[in-house]
Scaffold this active site. Structure first.
Site, PDB file in Angstrom:
ATOM      1  N   ARG A  57       0.711  -1.251   0.121  1.00  0.00           N
ATOM      2  CA  ARG A  57      -0.019   0.132   0.066  1.00  0.00           C
ATOM      3  C   ARG A  57       0.748   1.280   0.120  1.00  0.00           C
ATOM      4  O   ARG A  57       2.067   1.169   0.618  1.00  0.00           O
ATOM      5  CB  ARG A  57      -0.955  -0.141   1.263  1.00  0.00           C
ATOM      6  N   LYS A 198      -8.567  -2.365   0.557  1.00  0.00           N
ATOM      7  CA  LYS A 198      -8.578  -1.678   1.448  1.00  0.00           C
ATOM      8  C   LYS A 198      -9.362  -0.021   1.474  1.00  0.00           C
ATOM      9  O   LYS A 198      -9.971   0.371   2.575  1.00  0.00           O
ATOM     10  CB  LYS A 198      -7.382  -1.126   2.052  1.00  0.00           C
ATOM     11  N   HIS A 217     -10.674  -4.628  11.895  1.00  0.00           N
ATOM     12  CA  HIS A 217      -9.806  -5.264  10.960  1.00  0.00           C
ATOM     13  C   HIS A 217      -9.123  -6.505  11.814  1.00  0.00           C
ATOM     14  O   HIS A 217      -8.323  -6.456  12.463  1.00  0.00           O
ATOM     15  CB  HIS A 217      -8.544  -4.098  10.809  1.00  0.00           C
ATOM     16  N   SER A 235      -1.217  -6.431   9.137  1.00  0.00           N
ATOM     17  CA  SER A 235      -0.637  -7.468   8.085  1.00  0.00           C
ATOM     18  C   SER A 235       0.633  -8.151   8.854  1.00  0.00           C
ATOM     19  O   SER A 235       1.516  -7.270   9.216  1.00  0.00           O
ATOM     20  CB  SER A 235      -0.426  -6.650   6.720  1.00  0.00           C
ATOM     21  N   LYS A 239      -3.059 -12.817  11.602  1.00  0.00           N
ATOM     22  CA  LYS A 239      -4.306 -12.836  11.238  1.00  0.00           C
ATOM     23  C   LYS A 239      -5.082 -14.266  10.660  1.00  0.00           C
ATOM     24  O   LYS A 239      -5.940 -15.013  10.758  1.00  0.00           O
ATOM     25  CB  LYS A 239      -5.259 -11.796  10.753  1.00  0.00           C
ATOM     26  N   THR A 240      -4.320 -14.217   9.360  1.00  0.00           N
ATOM     27  CA  THR A 240      -4.948 -15.021   8.501  1.00  0.00           C
ATOM     28  C   THR A 240      -4.454 -16.284   8.721  1.00  0.00           C
ATOM     29  O   THR A 240      -5.135 -17.414   8.816  1.00  0.00           O
ATOM     30  CB  THR A 240      -4.254 -14.687   6.948  1.00  0.00           C
ATOM     31  N   ASP A 254      -9.937 -11.179   7.302  1.00  0.00           N
ATOM     32  CA  ASP A 254      -9.236  -9.893   7.335  1.00  0.00           C
ATOM     33  C   ASP A 254     -10.413  -8.646   7.888  1.00  0.00           C
ATOM     34  O   ASP A 254     -10.090  -8.035   8.738  1.00  0.00           O
ATOM     35  CB  ASP A 254      -8.773  -9.244   6.039  1.00  0.00           C
ATOM     36  N   ARG A 318       2.009 -11.882  -1.935  1.00  0.00           N
ATOM     37  CA  ARG A 318       0.373 -12.176  -1.770  1.00  0.00           C
ATOM     38  C   ARG A 318      -0.201 -13.150  -2.454  1.00  0.00           C
ATOM     39  O   ARG A 318      -0.042 -13.265  -3.688  1.00  0.00           O
ATOM     40  CB  ARG A 318      -0.250 -10.771  -1.685  1.00  0.00           C
TER      41      ARG A 318
END
Length: 527
Positions: A57, A198, A217, A235, A239-240, A254, A318
């Site tokens: 990003r 996002k 988030h 990130s 989390k994932t 997410d 990714r």
């Protein structure tokens, strides 16, 4: 092939000499991307693409239009950079002119799993692979739902259009511009597909609090007994990976909302970091990457085999995949009110314990602080972990003041009697470059013990820096790592680094001290 009339997008000012392709099937999008040279197929069937200079990003390129609607409601003292309505209109005209000479891909679909709150969104882009990204990430419509489709929100992604900072008022030739009054996002100059994802999340973060929904988030999953768990974190904090648990059903990886009836996913897919994954450490993600997936900046060998340990392009490799690629997924995208909430922090200082239970006040303090490390590659220019504080574990996506989201979380935690845990997925035994990253199998053991009440039965003892309650023991986890100081060879170095981290916490919280209760303010570090 679904080719629309050239007037299809005329209501938003788009006219093109090319073709307009709407909601093409996954296979056709892959075929077109390969034919147009946008990507190649890997041996696992995924579409490998490159995002050029933007492999993450571009937060400095993100601007919000300052106008009557947003003057009082947007948190201008935070991450939201103001953009004038006139400048937005000028860039909008550039985007429309850019699309006139190109084929256009449209994805019409939905966000939010809860049928009472479901929202139609439209993504307009110039790359087939960006349309494939949207196809995997958002909630796909049934054919009849496209017959009378009216988007609540639109994203125009002109990724090949480079802006002129002097002329357009942006920080660089990249721009991510959002107008809440026009319900429109303009993306220019960045191939990184995460900007689309996002941007939609940012819009939901603005409008949902007014509907009584807390946007979060976080990832979420649900156990056999129906117990929902949430995993907050930036990130790269896990989390994932941690929510993809073979013993629990995945709700989403997410972005979620927490409403009157429970938790629900915003999306229809996952967007996972791929660096150094293996079938042993992250089997669910590894085997979900197949035909229909987009593999951003992944290196492959001569036989097109993915090289997951190769970070020569970026650490932020990714992969996308629809939720149904996960074998144990909760396809409804809906769960009950959470029983356990985990705040994931990649602590580059190695001061936080691997897991600790938080009091309600500590939970509010840590949520507002959002301490972690930015992991390499998630943003342009980040090449190694950097200490950061990201309010609500999602600062770049918060249009409103963090207090809005924190008060909503505190109210729900109290009402539904949730257990809140702080989890260090970062370093142990010493800071970055000295200690080691916490092994994911140990973190999984700690989470499992928390979910099944094992840690509660083991009892707790306070650690000396934050006053957090640390479990005395956990099956499958060496007891000595539960208290961070025990893992450091040089205890004086630990004490010094702890004081440094405490100072950073206090400095960061200065901006929030006048907007929280005395109880929350006193729930910070005690060293």
């Amino acid at each position: 092939m679904v080719v629309m009339a050239k007037s299809f997008l005329s209501d938003i000012g788009i006219e093109t000499r090319g073709e307009i392709f709407r909601n093409l099937p996954m296979a056709e999008l892959v075929e077109r991307a390969v034919k147009l040279g946008e990507g190649i197929l890997a041996s696992n069937g995924g579409l490998v693409v490159r995002t050029g200079k933007c492999s993450g990003r571009s937060p400095k390129a993100k601007f919000t239009v300052r106008e009557p609607l947003t003057e009082e409601s947007v948190w201008w003292a935070g991450p939201n950079q103001a953009f004038s309505p006139e400048a937005f209109d000028r860039v909008h005209e550039k985007v429309l002119a850019h699309f006139r000479e190109r084929d256009i891909y449209v994805f019409d679909g939905f966000v939010i799993a809860d049928p009472k709150l479901r929202m139609p969104v439209r993504i307009v882009c110039e790359k087939a692979w960006h349309a494939l990204f949207s196809h995997t990430q958002f909630r796909r419509p049934l054919p009849y739902e496209l017959e009378d489709f009216h988007p609540e929100f639109t994203v125009l992604n002109a990724c090949d259009l480079l802006l002129d900072p002097k002329e357009d008022g942006t920080d660089s030739d990249v721009g991510v511009l959002i107008s809440f009054s026009k319900k429109l996002v303009l993306i220019a100059g960045s191939q990184y597909a995460g900007e689309t994802k996002k941007s939609v999340f940012t819009y939901l973060n603005y409008i949902l609090p007014e509907k009584g929904v807390l946007p979060m988030h976080c990832s979420a999953n649900i156990g056999e007994s129906g117990d929902t768990a949430l995993f907050f974190g930036l990130s790269g904090t896990g989390k994932t990976s941690l929510s993809a648990d073979p013993e629990r059903r995945l709700i989403g990886d997410d972005e979620h909302g927490w409403g009157d009836d429970g938790v629900f996913n915003f999306e229809g897919g996952c967007y996972a970091k791929l660096i150094r994954i293996t079938p042993e450490t992250e089997p669910q993600i590894y085997f979900a990457l197949r035909f229909g997936s987009v593999l951003e900046n992944l290196v492959v060998d001569e036989e097109r085999n993915p090289l997951y340990f190769d970070a020569s392009i970026t650490e932020n490799t990714r992969g996308t995949y629809p939720l149904e690629h996960i074998p144990n997924v909760e396809l409804s995208g809906i769960g009950g009110h959470p029983k356990n909430i985990f705040f994931l922090a990649a602590d580059a200082f190695a001061i936080l314990p691997p897991i600790a239970k938080l009091t309600p006040a500590q939970a509010s303090y840590q949520f507002i602080s959002g301490y972690t490390a930015k992991v390499a590659g998630t943003e342009r220019g980040v090449t190694e972990p950097q200490v950061t504080f990201s309010a609500c574990f999602g600062l770049p996506f918060l249009p409103r003041h963090p207090g809005v989201y924190a008060s909503m979380l505190a109210e729900r935690v109290s009402k539904h009697n949730c257990s809140v845990w702080l989890v260090n997925t970062g370093w142990s035994g010493g800071p970055y470059r000295v200690g080691e990253r916490m092994p994911i199998h140990l973190t999984r053991s700690l989470l499992k013990a928390a979910l099944f009440g094992v840690l509660e039965r083991a009892g707790f003892e306070p650690e000396p820096v934050f006053g957090l309650m640390v479990p005395k023991e956990c099956p499958g986890v060496p007891t000595e790592i539960l208290m961070p100081r025990n893992t450091w060879k040089d205890k004086d170095a630990y004490d010094s680094k702890a004081r440094e981290l405490v100072g950073l916490f206090h400095k960061n919280f200065e901006q929030y001290k006048d907007s929280v209760s005395k109880e929350v303010l006193s729930a910070g570090p005690i060293l």
